[in-house]
Design an enzyme around this catalytic site. Structure first.
Site, PDB file in Angstrom:
ATOM      1  NE  ARG A  52      -1.643  -2.285   2.749  1.00 39.59           N
ATOM      2  CZ  ARG A  52      -1.714  -3.563   2.347  1.00 39.59           C
ATOM      3  NH1 ARG A  52      -2.726  -3.952   1.641  1.00 39.59           N
ATOM      4  NH2 ARG A  52      -0.776  -4.428   2.663  1.00 39.59           N
ATOM      5  CB  THR A  53       3.489   2.541   2.240  1.00 43.29           C
ATOM      6  OG1 THR A  53       2.752   2.102   3.377  1.00 43.29           O
ATOM      7  CG2 THR A  53       4.131   3.888   2.526  1.00 43.29           C
ATOM      8  CE  LYS A  81      26.580  -3.169  -5.922  1.00 42.09           C
ATOM      9  NZ  LYS A  81      26.925  -2.141  -6.901  1.00 42.09           N
ATOM     10  NE  ARG A 102       7.054   0.468   4.922  1.00 38.11           N
ATOM     11  CZ  ARG A 102       5.838  -0.070   4.879  1.00 38.11           C
ATOM     12  NH1 ARG A 102       5.687  -1.345   4.592  1.00 38.11           N
ATOM     13  NH2 ARG A 102       4.768   0.670   5.114  1.00 38.11           N
ATOM     14  CG  HIS A 130       3.480   3.932   8.467  1.00 34.55           C
ATOM     15  ND1 HIS A 130       3.658   4.722   7.364  1.00 34.55           N
ATOM     16  CD2 HIS A 130       3.029   2.729   7.995  1.00 34.55           C
ATOM     17  CE1 HIS A 130       3.320   4.046   6.276  1.00 34.55           C
ATOM     18  NE2 HIS A 130       2.940   2.830   6.640  1.00 34.55           N
TER      19      HIS A 130
END
Ligand code: CP
Length: 306
Positions: A52-53, A81, A102, A130
């Site tokens: 969703r986000t 890396k 995120r 959030h």
């Protein structure tokens, strides 16, 4: 304050006036979004899974005329890396006008904001915050209950499930401190709301009650905010199976709920809401997810000064 050039890191950075301004702008976006972000570029850096986000941010940007670059899997980025988050941000700020990120680590979004010259929007950092989920949660609650904004009646909001690690409930609890709300909490042992969040809410004047079971919360609440129980949080699989059966609502268990009860969930759901709830008047979680588009359009347009 949410304005052109702002980072969006924690809900605690915003006043009631800021929150109301986001809700108003999101409503305006639903009516007439236009294409104010023509020629602007958004980078989505998703070091953790999301449906969703990420997709609602991308849809919001594209619908406003902007464009999108990014990754949805840290393993496909140079973090694999060993590149530091700071160096990643120092590169991406040269490629894009706004960064949505995120990350699994609490505080990662704040760190990114400290090194970035373009706005950083926190799409979830660890168990911490959030904030744009909270904007859309408030938008959905205010659509269903105008008294959230007017304060004409005390709204009863129940949080249920994993209140310890669930970042969406931490953000929303802080935001509700700006409104006339009574909060009910129901959580399995070991997954209760952390004391620092509770202390903050009570110090801000929020009425908070801890309840023993989900059924009582469903019968008293205007809004029941369900969250997912994460199996990996339980050391004992038998205990998880027991809790899973207890923390579940179905159309049958909602029989005594008030007709006005609305159920929210940040999604994804797993066991905690039976699919037969979807067809009841109480189910608001898919509308809530859809509200991610106008709300994130509002956030993007504001931080990009459009
Ligand atoms: N609500 C939410 O954050 O969903 P995703 O994890 O799918 O982005």
């Amino acid at each position: 304050m949410l304005t052109a050039g702002s980072h969006v890191i924690s809900i605690s950075d915003f006043s009631r006036a800021d929150l109301i301004a986001v809700l108003d702008r999101a409503a305006a976006m639903e009516r007439n979004p236009g294409r104010p972000l023509d020629g602007r570029l958004m980078a989505t850096l998703f070091f953790e899974p999301s449906t969703r986000t990420r997709l609602s941010f991308e849809a919001a940007m594209l619908k406003l005329g902007g464009r999108v670059i990014g990754f949805s899997d840290a393993a496909s980025s140079s973090a694999k890396k060993g590149e530091s988050l700071s160096d990643t941000i120092r590169m991406v700020e040269r490629y894009a006008d706004v960064i949505v990120m995120r990350h699994p680590r609490d505080g990662a979004a704040r760190l990114a904001a400290q090194v970035s010259r373009v706005p950083v929007i926190n799409g979830g950092d660890g168990a911490n915050q959030h904030p744009t989920q909270t904007f859309l949660d408030l938008y959905t609650i205010a659509q269903e209950f105008p008294e959230l904004r007017s304060g004409d009646r005390e709204l009863v909001v129940a949080f249920a499930g994993d209140l310890r690690y669930g970042r969406t409930v931490h953000s929303l609890l802080h935001a509700l401190c700006h409104f006339r709300v009574r909060v009910l909490l129901v959580a399995p042992r070991g997954l209760e709301m952390p004391a620092d969040h509770l202390d903050h809410a009570r110090a801000a004047g929020l009425q908070v009650e801890v309840l023993p079971d989900l059924q009582t919360a469903a019968e008293r609440a205007d809004v029941l905010y369900m969250t997912r129980l994460q199996e990996e949080r339980f050391p004992d699989p038998l205990e998880f199976d027991h809790i899973k059966a207890t923390y579940r609502i179905s159309a049958a268990t909602l029989a005594k709920a008030q007709p006005r009860l609305r159920i929210l969930h940040p999604l994804p759901r797993v066991h905690e809401i039976a699919t037969d709830v979807d067809a009841t008047v109480h189910a608001s979680y898919f509308t809530q997810a859809a509200n991610g588009i106008p709300v994130r359009q509002a956030v993007l347009a504001t931080v990009l000064g459009a």
